[in-house]
Design a protein around this motif. Structure first.
Motif, PDB file in Angstrom:
ATOM      1  N   ALA A  16      -1.166 -49.839  24.244  1.00 16.95           N
ATOM      2  CA  ALA A  16      -1.653 -49.657  22.876  1.00 16.95           C
ATOM      3  C   ALA A  16      -2.449 -48.358  22.760  1.00 16.95           C
ATOM      4  O   ALA A  16      -2.349 -47.640  21.757  1.00 16.95           O
ATOM      5  CB  ALA A  16      -2.518 -50.849  22.463  1.00 16.95           C
ATOM      6  N   ALA A  17      -3.229 -48.040  23.782  1.00 14.39           N
ATOM      7  CA  ALA A  17      -3.991 -46.782  23.773  1.00 14.39           C
ATOM      8  C   ALA A  17      -3.052 -45.585  23.736  1.00 14.39           C
ATOM      9  O   ALA A  17      -3.291 -44.607  22.996  1.00 14.39           O
ATOM     10  CB  ALA A  17      -4.895 -46.708  24.991  1.00 14.39           C
ATOM     11  N   ALA A  18      -1.975 -45.651  24.503  1.00 16.39           N
ATOM     12  CA  ALA A  18      -0.992 -44.564  24.512  1.00 16.39           C
ATOM     13  C   ALA A  18      -0.310 -44.448  23.151  1.00 16.39           C
ATOM     14  O   ALA A  18      -0.062 -43.335  22.654  1.00 16.39           O
ATOM     15  CB  ALA A  18       0.041 -44.794  25.606  1.00 16.39           C
ATOM     16  N   PHE A  19      -0.011 -45.593  22.552  1.00 10.78           N
ATOM     17  CA  PHE A  19       0.582 -45.600  21.206  1.00 10.78           C
ATOM     18  C   PHE A  19      -0.361 -44.945  20.199  1.00 10.78           C
ATOM     19  O   PHE A  19       0.043 -44.100  19.392  1.00 10.78           O
ATOM     20  CB  PHE A  19       0.888 -47.038  20.778  1.00 10.78           C
ATOM     21  N   ASN A  20      -1.633 -45.352  20.240  1.00 10.14           N
ATOM     22  CA  ASN A  20      -2.629 -44.779  19.323  1.00 10.14           C
ATOM     23  C   ASN A  20      -2.734 -43.271  19.511  1.00 10.14           C
ATOM     24  O   ASN A  20      -2.742 -42.507  18.534  1.00 10.14           O
ATOM     25  CB  ASN A  20      -4.000 -45.412  19.560  1.00 10.14           C
ATOM     26  N   ARG A  21      -2.821 -42.841  20.767  1.00 14.11           N
ATOM     27  CA  ARG A  21      -2.993 -41.411  21.058  1.00 14.11           C
ATOM     28  C   ARG A  21      -1.800 -40.606  20.542  1.00 14.11           C
ATOM     29  O   ARG A  21      -1.971 -39.526  19.957  1.00 14.11           O
ATOM     30  CB  ARG A  21      -3.182 -41.213  22.564  1.00 14.11           C
ATOM     31  N   GLU A  22      -0.623 -41.117  20.763  1.00 10.79           N
ATOM     32  CA  GLU A  22       0.578 -40.419  20.285  1.00 10.79           C
ATOM     33  C   GLU A  22       0.568 -40.298  18.761  1.00 10.79           C
ATOM     34  O   GLU A  22       0.920 -39.253  18.197  1.00 10.79           O
ATOM     35  CB  GLU A  22       1.830 -41.161  20.748  1.00 10.79           C
ATOM     36  N   LEU A  23       0.151 -41.364  18.086  1.00 12.30           N
ATOM     37  CA  LEU A  23       0.093 -41.346  16.628  1.00 12.30           C
ATOM     38  C   LEU A  23      -0.961 -40.361  16.138  1.00 12.30           C
ATOM     39  O   LEU A  23      -0.728 -39.598  15.189  1.00 12.30           O
ATOM     40  CB  LEU A  23      -0.211 -42.750  16.106  1.00 12.30           C
ATOM     41  N   PHE A  24      -2.124 -40.362  16.778  1.00  3.26           N
ATOM     42  CA  PHE A  24      -3.185 -39.433  16.385  1.00  3.26           C
ATOM     43  C   PHE A  24      -2.741 -37.983  16.575  1.00  3.26           C
ATOM     44  O   PHE A  24      -3.022 -37.119  15.737  1.00  3.26           O
ATOM     45  CB  PHE A  24      -4.454 -39.693  17.207  1.00  3.26           C
ATOM     46  N   GLN A  25      -2.043 -37.717  17.669  1.00  2.00           N
ATOM     47  CA  GLN A  25      -1.575 -36.362  17.915  1.00  2.00           C
ATOM     48  C   GLN A  25      -0.511 -35.954  16.899  1.00  2.00           C
ATOM     49  O   GLN A  25      -0.504 -34.812  16.411  1.00  2.00           O
ATOM     50  CB  GLN A  25      -1.029 -36.250  19.341  1.00  2.00           C
ATOM     51  N   LYS A  26       0.361 -36.891  16.568  1.00  2.00           N
ATOM     52  CA  LYS A  26       1.418 -36.609  15.603  1.00  2.00           C
ATOM     53  C   LYS A  26       0.841 -36.278  14.230  1.00  2.00           C
ATOM     54  O   LYS A  26       1.340 -35.395  13.524  1.00  2.00           O
ATOM     55  CB  LYS A  26       2.356 -37.816  15.499  1.00  2.00           C
TER      56      LYS A  26
END
Length: 219
Positions: A16-26
């Motif tokens: 979930a942390a990786a998902f969040n980080r990817e979304l924030f970067q996008k």
């Protein structure tokens, strides 16, 4: 008896942390995970930060508390999109909680997202929320023993903000000792001092946020 773990117990949390980080970067959303013990002044710091930056940036907050929406309501009064998470006894926010709340924001229009964690100097340190930076707020009335007594929290922070420095004349808190303790535990961590109430030292804090946002946009 020793128990061997064959699977990472935080596997879903870390996904979930990786998902969040990817979304924030996008979406080029700059994210700060704000942690402290209860009463250190996280919400007051956020209020002062919002007032200083709201004409430049679109700011949003995910507010973590065991119960009530009192802190969230304070931020909403300033016009900040704020979503509440009540853990009903849980001592920290985790990445899955954050992921469930993100659809309530239009992140394409959010420049800076603050994650105000549960007041606790132990549990929040172990959970990656997908943030860009972890910041710990420590207030001078708490005393000089907190950094050495809770080393894991301060070892994992990118910055420690010493709040309520307007009270220094009235309490026995030594800023140099606190900075030395932090450097011993975490030599790479930044150390800043502020009074969120009076505004003293806020310029450096605000400058750091601006710089962090520019780095986020450029990545």
């Amino acid at each position: 008896m020793k128990i061997k773990l064959k699977e990472d117990v935080l596997k879903n949390q870390n996904k979930a942390a990786a998902f969040n980080r990817e979304l924030f970067q996008k979406t080029q959303t700059f994210v700060i995970n704000l942690m402290s013990s209860p009463g250190a002044g996280k919400t007051t710091l956020l209020e002062s930060t919002v007032k200083a930056l709201r004409d430049e940036f679109k700011i949003a907050v995910i507010e973590g508390d065991l119960a009530t929406e009192r802190d969230a309501d304070r931020l909403r009064e300033l016009g900040v999109d704020t979503v509440q998470i009540n853990t009903v006894g849980g001592c920290h926010l985790d990445a899955r909680m954050i992921a469930k709340k993100l659809p309530e924001f239009d992140l394409e229009k959010v420049d800076i997202l603050f994650l105000e964690n549960i007041g606790n100097l132990v549990c929040p340190s172990g959970y990656d929320l997908g943030q860009d930076y972890k910041v710990v707020v420590l207030s001078v009335p708490e005393g000089n023993d907190k950094i050495p007594k809770y080393p894991i929290m301060f070892r994992r922070t990118d910055m420690t903000v010493i709040n309520k420095i307007d009270l220094l004349p009235y309490v026995s808190f030594n800023l140099k000792e606190a900075e030395d303790d932090l450097k011993t535990i975490n030599p790479d961590a930044l150390f800043k001092t502020v009074s969120a109430l009076t505004g003293e030292g806020m310029e450096e804090w605000i400058r750091w946020i601006r710089e962090g946002y520019q780095t986020c946009v450029a990545r």
